[in-house]
Design a protein around this motif. Structure first.
Motif, PDB file in Angstrom:
ATOM      1  N   VAL A  73      36.546 -13.902  28.587  1.00  0.00           N
ATOM      2  CA  VAL A  73      37.603 -13.779  27.590  1.00  0.00           C
ATOM      3  C   VAL A  73      36.950 -13.668  26.217  1.00  0.00           C
ATOM      4  O   VAL A  73      36.162 -14.531  25.828  1.00  0.00           O
ATOM      5  CB  VAL A  73      38.558 -14.991  27.619  1.00  0.00           C
ATOM      6  CG1 VAL A  73      39.652 -14.834  26.573  1.00  0.00           C
ATOM      7  CG2 VAL A  73      39.157 -15.162  29.012  1.00  0.00           C
ATOM      8  N   CYS A  74      37.280 -12.629  25.486  1.00  0.00           N
ATOM      9  CA  CYS A  74      36.686 -12.407  24.170  1.00  0.00           C
ATOM     10  C   CYS A  74      37.250 -13.389  23.142  1.00  0.00           C
ATOM     11  O   CYS A  74      38.411 -13.826  23.245  1.00  0.00           O
ATOM     12  CB  CYS A  74      36.968 -10.976  23.713  1.00  0.00           C
ATOM     13  SG  CYS A  74      36.204 -10.536  22.143  1.00  0.00           S
ATOM     14  N   ALA A  87      30.711  -6.312  19.082  1.00  0.00           N
ATOM     15  CA  ALA A  87      30.492  -7.122  17.891  1.00  0.00           C
ATOM     16  C   ALA A  87      29.268  -6.661  17.118  1.00  0.00           C
ATOM     17  O   ALA A  87      29.305  -6.553  15.882  1.00  0.00           O
ATOM     18  CB  ALA A  87      30.348  -8.591  18.290  1.00  0.00           C
ATOM     19  N   ARG A  88      28.167  -6.348  17.815  1.00  0.00           N
ATOM     20  CA  ARG A  88      26.951  -5.902  17.135  1.00  0.00           C
ATOM     21  C   ARG A  88      27.201  -4.563  16.425  1.00  0.00           C
ATOM     22  O   ARG A  88      26.744  -4.368  15.287  1.00  0.00           O
ATOM     23  CB  ARG A  88      25.812  -5.775  18.137  1.00  0.00           C
ATOM     24  CG  ARG A  88      24.492  -5.306  17.555  1.00  0.00           C
ATOM     25  CD  ARG A  88      23.857  -6.340  16.651  1.00  0.00           C
ATOM     26  NE  ARG A  88      23.465  -7.513  17.409  1.00  0.00           N
ATOM     27  CZ  ARG A  88      22.269  -7.699  17.958  1.00  0.00           C
ATOM     28  NH1 ARG A  88      21.337  -6.771  17.824  1.00  0.00           N
ATOM     29  NH2 ARG A  88      22.000  -8.818  18.608  1.00  0.00           N
ATOM     30  N   THR A 139      30.833  -8.296  32.345  1.00  0.00           N
ATOM     31  CA  THR A 139      32.088  -8.762  31.758  1.00  0.00           C
ATOM     32  C   THR A 139      31.932  -9.112  30.284  1.00  0.00           C
ATOM     33  O   THR A 139      32.754  -8.712  29.453  1.00  0.00           O
ATOM     34  CB  THR A 139      32.603 -10.000  32.525  1.00  0.00           C
ATOM     35  OG1 THR A 139      32.746  -9.658  33.908  1.00  0.00           O
ATOM     36  CG2 THR A 139      33.937 -10.460  31.976  1.00  0.00           C
ATOM     37  N   TRP A 140      30.886  -9.858  29.909  1.00  0.00           N
ATOM     38  CA  TRP A 140      30.760 -10.313  28.528  1.00  0.00           C
ATOM     39  C   TRP A 140      29.911  -9.400  27.654  1.00  0.00           C
ATOM     40  O   TRP A 140      30.048  -9.411  26.433  1.00  0.00           O
ATOM     41  CB  TRP A 140      30.174 -11.725  28.477  1.00  0.00           C
ATOM     42  CG  TRP A 140      28.836 -11.907  29.140  1.00  0.00           C
ATOM     43  CD1 TRP A 140      28.602 -12.327  30.412  1.00  0.00           C
ATOM     44  CD2 TRP A 140      27.542 -11.662  28.559  1.00  0.00           C
ATOM     45  NE1 TRP A 140      27.256 -12.372  30.669  1.00  0.00           N
ATOM     46  CE2 TRP A 140      26.579 -11.970  29.559  1.00  0.00           C
ATOM     47  CE3 TRP A 140      27.105 -11.228  27.318  1.00  0.00           C
ATOM     48  CZ2 TRP A 140      25.206 -11.850  29.329  1.00  0.00           C
ATOM     49  CZ3 TRP A 140      25.738 -11.103  27.085  1.00  0.00           C
ATOM     50  CH2 TRP A 140      24.815 -11.420  28.089  1.00  0.00           C
ATOM     51  N   GLU A 141      29.042  -8.591  28.262  1.00  0.00           N
ATOM     52  CA  GLU A 141      28.171  -7.737  27.449  1.00  0.00           C
ATOM     53  C   GLU A 141      28.933  -6.730  26.593  1.00  0.00           C
ATOM     54  O   GLU A 141      28.535  -6.467  25.456  1.00  0.00           O
ATOM     55  CB  GLU A 141      27.155  -7.019  28.335  1.00  0.00           C
ATOM     56  CG  GLU A 141      25.731  -7.286  27.902  1.00  0.00           C
ATOM     57  CD  GLU A 141      24.705  -6.484  28.697  1.00  0.00           C
ATOM     58  OE1 GLU A 141      25.097  -5.583  29.457  1.00  0.00           O
ATOM     59  OE2 GLU A 141      23.517  -6.786  28.552  1.00  0.00           O
ATOM     60  N   GLU A 160      29.915 -12.194  18.788  1.00  0.00           N
ATOM     61  CA  GLU A 160      28.721 -11.890  19.587  1.00  0.00           C
ATOM     62  C   GLU A 160      28.098 -13.165  20.138  1.00  0.00           C
ATOM     63  O   GLU A 160      27.714 -13.235  21.311  1.00  0.00           O
ATOM     64  CB  GLU A 160      27.697 -11.126  18.751  1.00  0.00           C
ATOM     65  CG  GLU A 160      26.432 -10.807  19.531  1.00  0.00           C
ATOM     66  CD  GLU A 160      25.480  -9.892  18.801  1.00  0.00           C
ATOM     67  OE1 GLU A 160      24.399  -9.597  19.362  1.00  0.00           O
ATOM     68  OE2 GLU A 160      25.805  -9.454  17.681  1.00  0.00           O
ATOM     69  N   ASP A 161      27.973 -14.181  19.291  1.00  0.00           N
ATOM     70  CA  ASP A 161      27.371 -15.434  19.747  1.00  0.00           C
ATOM     71  C   ASP A 161      28.212 -16.097  20.827  1.00  0.00           C
ATOM     72  O   ASP A 161      27.682 -16.662  21.787  1.00  0.00           O
ATOM     73  CB  ASP A 161      27.193 -16.392  18.569  1.00  0.00           C
ATOM     74  CG  ASP A 161      26.005 -16.009  17.697  1.00  0.00           C
ATOM     75  OD1 ASP A 161      25.475 -14.908  17.899  1.00  0.00           O
ATOM     76  OD2 ASP A 161      25.610 -16.803  16.825  1.00  0.00           O
ATOM     77  N   ASP A 162      29.537 -16.029  20.678  1.00  0.00           N
ATOM     78  CA  ASP A 162      30.420 -16.637  21.675  1.00  0.00           C
ATOM     79  C   ASP A 162      30.276 -15.940  23.020  1.00  0.00           C
ATOM     80  O   ASP A 162      30.210 -16.599  24.060  1.00  0.00           O
ATOM     81  CB  ASP A 162      31.870 -16.562  21.188  1.00  0.00           C
ATOM     82  CG  ASP A 162      32.859 -17.126  22.196  1.00  0.00           C
ATOM     83  OD1 ASP A 162      32.935 -18.368  22.328  1.00  0.00           O
ATOM     84  OD2 ASP A 162      33.547 -16.329  22.862  1.00  0.00           O
ATOM     85  N   ALA A 163      30.218 -14.610  23.015  1.00  0.00           N
ATOM     86  CA  ALA A 163      30.071 -13.867  24.266  1.00  0.00           C
ATOM     87  C   ALA A 163      28.725 -14.161  24.915  1.00  0.00           C
ATOM     88  O   ALA A 163      28.642 -14.387  26.131  1.00  0.00           O
ATOM     89  CB  ALA A 163      30.223 -12.368  24.006  1.00  0.00           C
ATOM     90  N   PHE A 164      27.657 -14.183  24.112  1.00  0.00           N
ATOM     91  CA  PHE A 164      26.316 -14.390  24.651  1.00  0.00           C
ATOM     92  C   PHE A 164      26.113 -15.821  25.149  1.00  0.00           C
ATOM     93  O   PHE A 164      25.536 -16.046  26.212  1.00  0.00           O
ATOM     94  CB  PHE A 164      25.281 -14.065  23.575  1.00  0.00           C
ATOM     95  CG  PHE A 164      23.857 -14.261  24.014  1.00  0.00           C
ATOM     96  CD1 PHE A 164      23.206 -13.282  24.744  1.00  0.00           C
ATOM     97  CD2 PHE A 164      23.169 -15.424  23.706  1.00  0.00           C
ATOM     98  CE1 PHE A 164      21.899 -13.450  25.158  1.00  0.00           C
ATOM     99  CE2 PHE A 164      21.860 -15.610  24.113  1.00  0.00           C
ATOM    100  CZ  PHE A 164      21.226 -14.623  24.842  1.00  0.00           C
ATOM    101  N   LYS A 165      26.608 -16.784  24.398  1.00  0.00           N
ATOM    102  CA  LYS A 165      26.363 -18.185  24.724  1.00  0.00           C
ATOM    103  C   LYS A 165      27.225 -18.661  25.888  1.00  0.00           C
ATOM    104  O   LYS A 165      26.747 -19.321  26.811  1.00  0.00           O
ATOM    105  CB  LYS A 165      26.638 -19.047  23.490  1.00  0.00           C
ATOM    106  CG  LYS A 165      26.457 -20.553  23.701  1.00  0.00           C
ATOM    107  CD  LYS A 165      25.008 -20.914  23.906  1.00  0.00           C
ATOM    108  CE  LYS A 165      24.815 -22.423  23.964  1.00  0.00           C
ATOM    109  NZ  LYS A 165      23.412 -22.799  24.230  1.00  0.00           N
ATOM    110  N   SER A 166      28.500 -18.343  25.859  1.00  0.00           N
ATOM    111  CA  SER A 166      29.425 -18.885  26.858  1.00  0.00           C
ATOM    112  C   SER A 166      29.526 -18.022  28.107  1.00  0.00           C
ATOM    113  O   SER A 166      30.063 -18.486  29.120  1.00  0.00           O
ATOM    114  CB  SER A 166      30.822 -19.057  26.236  1.00  0.00           C
ATOM    115  OG  SER A 166      31.356 -17.796  25.863  1.00  0.00           O
TER     116      SER A 166
END
Length: 451
Positions: free
Chosen positions: A129-130, A85-86, A77-79, A119-125
Motif C-alpha cells: 500500500v503506497c 517517488a524518485r 509490488t513496492w518497487e 520512497e523511504d516508506d516503500a523501501f523500508k516497509s
C-alpha cells in the motif's frame, strides 16, 4: 446473609436458563450458529471458500522477510512506488532549465517533500500500500483554506487598496501556523536528527519538525496563497543554520522556525539567515535523514561520520568493530547497534543525484556500498570520487553547509591529522578493491593472501 446472596444469584441463573430454554438458544442448531459468529473460539463451522481474485493477488504478494520473519510485499509490488517517488523528486529538483530546480510555482514543494517520505516508506516497509501522499497534500490545502476563511478577512486594508499589505499577510500566516496550530521546531539539534522530525507527513501530523521541513510547509502555504490572490508580492522564506561562535556546545544553538520576508521590503537579515529555496529544503531534509540513519558515530566538529566508516572498511580484517554484521547492523565498540545502513545508502544516493553525480557524497556512498558487501559498486564510486578530487573541482566546489556547521578549521592541526587518517584509510580501501577486481578479472582463483 451470604447464603441468601448465593441463593439469589442461583435463582437468577435459573431464570436465565429457563429463558434460554424458552427461546431455544440451547439447541444444537443455535450452537452451530454461535460457532460461526465466535470464529473458532468455541469451535469453528466455517466452510472453506476460495478467495476472490483481488484477495488472492494480495496474499500472493505478501511473504515473510527472511531476516526477521516480518510480512513484506514482493519487490514487484513496492518497487513501482519507489520509482515513482524518485522520478518525481528528480523532476522537481533537476527538471528545470539547464538542469536547475523547478521554481516553487511549477513544482509543489509539499508534494516534492512527500516524495522523499513515499520512497523511504516503500523501501523500508516493503508494503503493498503506497503512502497516501494526496491525503497530506489535502491537509495543507485545508490549512490554507481555513486561514483564508477565518484570518485573512480580518486583515486591515490600506486606503485605495483592494487587498491587505503583504507584510500583514505574512505576519498573520506565521501567527496562524506557529501560534494557533502550534507548529514548532525541536528543542535541540540532537532531537532534530530523527526521521519523525524530518518526513513531511510526520511533521504535518505531529506539528514538530526540523527547519527545512517546516520551510517546505511554509513555502507550500505561500504558493497556495499566491494562487488564491491573497499574496501579490514575492516572499522569501528564511532559515537560520547552526551558528558558529562560542555560544552553545561546538557553537551549536537551538533550531529556529523559518519565517517570511517580503522581497520588496526586505529588512536586515539576522546573522546566519539564508533564503531557503525548494532544492535547499529537500537537500537539508535528505541530509538530516542521512545523519539520522548513519550507523557510525557522527563527528559534529567535522560535520561528517565518514572517518570511522572508512577506517572500519580499511582495517576491518583485523578488528570487527564498526563493521557490518548481517541483519544486526554495524558492530559498535560499546552499546547496541544503531542507525540503518540500507536507509543511509538510500538518502546518500539521492543527495548524490542532486549534486550532479559528483562530490563528497560519492565518497560516502562508496564506503556505504563497501560495508553493504557491494564491492564493485563501491570501487566505481570511490574511483569517481578520487578522479573528482584530483581534478581540482573539490577545491572550487562551494561549501554548502546546511543544518550543521563544519568546525574543522577551528583547530587546524587536528583537522589536518583527521584528514590524513581519512586519506590513508581511503587509499587502503581502494587498493584492496582494485586488487579484488584484478583477481576476479584474471579468474585463476588465487587470492592475494594465498600467494
Amino acid at each position: 446473609p451470604p447464603r441468601a446472596r448465593r441463593g439469589a444469584r442461583t435463582s437468577h441463573v435459573l431464570h436465565a436458563s429457563e429463558r434460554r430454554a424458552q427461546t431455544g438458544d440451547d439447541s444444537a442448531e443455535s450452537g452451530a450458529d454461535r460457532g460461526d459468529k465466535l470464529m473458532g473460539r468455541r469451535g469453528t463451522f466455517r466452510e472453506a471458500k476460495e478467495d476472490d481474485e483481488a484477495t488472492a493477488q494480495v496474499k500472493k504478494s505478501v511473504k515473510l522477510d527472511g531476516a526477521f520473519g516480518k510480512p513484506s510485499a514482493s519487490k514487484e509490488t513496492w518497487e513501482p512506488f519507489q520509482r515513482t517517488a524518485r522520478a518525481g523528486l528528480i523532476e522537481a529538483c533537476l527538471g528545470g532549465a539547464d538542469g536547475a530546480a523547478k521554481p516553487a510555482c511549477e513544482a509543489d514543494l509539499v508534494m516534492t517533500s512527500l516524495y522523499v517520505a513515499m520512497e523511504d516508506d516503500a523501501f523500508k516497509s516493503r508494503t503493498a500500500v503506497c503512502l497516501p501522499v494526496d491525503a497530506y497534500v489535502k491537509r495543507v490545502d485545508k490549512l490554507v483554506n481555513e486561514f483564508m476563511q477565518r484570518d485573512f478577512p480580518k486583515l486591515p486594508l490600506k486606503e485605495g487598496s483592494d487587498g491587505p499589505d503583504a507584510d500583514d499577510v505574512v505576519a498573520a500566516l506565521e501567527e496562524y501556523l506557529y501560534s494557533q496550530n502550534d507548529y514548532r521546531v525541536p528543542g535541540g539539534w540532537r532531537e532534530a536528527y530523527s526521521p519523525y522530525r524530518t518526513y513531511f507527513h510526520n511533521v504535518v501530523a505531529q506539528k514538530v519538525g526540523i527547519p527545512a521541513t517546516l520551510a517546505a510547509l511554509y513555502i507550500g502555504c505561500v504558493e497556495r496563497l499566491k494562487t488564491k490572490g491573497a499574496l501579490r508580492e514575492e516572499v522569501d522564506v528564511m532559515i537560520v543554520q547552526k551558528a558558529k561562535g562560542a555560544s552553545g556546545a561546538f557553537g551549536v544553538t537551538a533550531p529556529k522556525a523559518p519565517w517570511g520576508s517580503v522581497r520588496s521590503s526586505a529588512r536586515d537579515r539576522p546573522r546566519g539567515a539564508v533564503v531557503c529555496t525548494p532544492k535547499m529544503a529537500i537537500t537539508l531534509q535528505l541530509q538530516a535523514l542521512k545523519r539520522a540513519f548513519w550507523p557510525w558515530e557522527w563527528d559534529d566538529a567535522r560535520d561528517s561520520g565518514v572517518l570511522l566508516a572508512v577506517e572500519a572498511a580499511a582495517y576491518g580484517g583485523s578488528d570487527r568493530m564498526n563493521t557490518a554484521a548481517g541483519v544486526v547492523g554495524i558492530i559498535q565498540p560499546t552499546g547496541r547497534p544503531f542507525g540503518d545502513l540500507p536507509m543511509a545508502i538510500l538518502a546518500t544516493e539521492r543527495l548524490l543525484e542532486l549534486d550532479g553525480g559528483k562530490g563528497y557524497e560519492q565518497r560516502d556512498l562508496g564506503i556505504l556500498k563497501f560495508h553493504d558487501g557491494k564491492r564493485k559498486e563501491a570501487l566505481e564510486h570511490l574511483e569517481k570520487y578520487e578522479a573528482w578530487k584530483d581534478s581540482g573541482e573539490a577545491d572550487a566546489a562551494p561549501q554548502f553547509v546546511g543544518d550543521v556547521v563544519n568546525l574543522g578549521g577551528s583547530d587546524a592541526v587536528l583537522a589536518a591529522e583527521l584528514q590524513v587518517r581519512e586519506d590513508e584509510a581511503l587509499a587502503r580501501v581502494l587498493l584492496q578493491l582494485r586488487k579484488d577486481a584484478l583477481e576476479e578479472t584474471v579468474g585463476d582463483g588465487v587470492k592475494s593472501g594465498e600467494v
